[in-house]
Design an enzyme around this catalytic site. Structure first.
Site, mmCIF file in Angstrom:
data_model
loop_
_atom_site.group_PDB
_atom_site.id
_atom_site.type_symbol
_atom_site.label_atom_id
_atom_site.label_comp_id
_atom_site.label_asym_id
_atom_site.label_seq_id
_atom_site.Cartn_x
_atom_site.Cartn_y
_atom_site.Cartn_z
ATOM 1 C CG LEU A 13 35.025 17.173 -6.256
ATOM 2 C CD1 LEU A 13 36.210 16.224 -6.071
ATOM 3 C CD2 LEU A 13 34.783 17.968 -4.996
ATOM 4 C CD GLU A 14 32.387 11.729 -11.255
ATOM 5 O OE1 GLU A 14 31.243 11.260 -11.210
ATOM 6 O OE2 GLU A 14 33.372 11.116 -10.830
ATOM 7 C CG LEU A 15 31.897 14.531 -5.425
ATOM 8 C CD1 LEU A 15 31.095 15.391 -4.468
ATOM 9 C CD2 LEU A 15 33.104 13.951 -4.736
#
Length: 175
Positions: A13-15
């Site tokens: 998960l890249e935010l």
């Protein structure tokens, strides 16, 4: 995440978030302008780590703007609309969202748009207030897992396979 869990598949998960830059009065502004322009305008600014606002003293603001104008010209020519090195906004919804942000503050570089082509020129605004829409990032809370910077990025986005490495020095014994 739910779909991945059903198949025991690892996910990353890249935010994105805010990416401010603080410019010290003692910096080499030509180097700063090159780095800012490259980071901000690569892929028309559509990367999660693109610098989205600059904090600097009033004493260097006009000098930085001058250097940014020169750098943008060097990178994209007289009219970035015709540069093969300058991208377009990914879709109509994001074009409209970004175009609205241009109405806040004072546009000191760029600001040109072409809706049909989803083009927004490399733009620099000054006088943005903390309450303006470009600075509250929507109150997003996020969480992630694992690590994905540096070597970890390479590992996360690599497909690892087992491999047998064996010396052939004893192969003659099989004869």
């Amino acid at each position: 995440m739910e779909a991945a869990a059903k198949n025991l598949t690892r996910v990353t998960l890249e935010l994105g978030g805010k990416s401010p830059c603080y410019i010290d009065d003692e910096c080499d502004l030509a180097v700063v302008a090159n780095r800012l322009a490259w980071g901000r305008f690569s892929n028309a600014g559509q990367t999660c780590v693109a610098p989205d606002y600059v904090l600097c003293s009033p004493e260097i603001q006009s000098k930085l703007i001058k250097h940014l104008k020169e750098t943008i010209f060097k990178f994209y020519g007289q009219d970035p609309r015709y540069s093969p090195n300058y991208g377009r906004i990914i879709n109509e919804r994001h074009f409209q969202r970004l175009k609205k942000l241009l109405s806040h503050g004072e546009c000191v570089i760029g600001g040109e748009t072409d809706e049909k082509d989803r083009f927004i020129s490399p733009t620099v605004l000054t006088g943005i207030k903390p309450s303006d829409p470009s600075l509250p990032f929507g109150g997003v809370g996020g969480s992630g897992m694992g690590a994905y910077h540096g070597k970890h990025s390479f590992d996360v986005f690599s497909h690892k396979k087992g491999c047998l490495v064996k010396s052939l020095c004893m192969e003659s014994m099989n004869a």
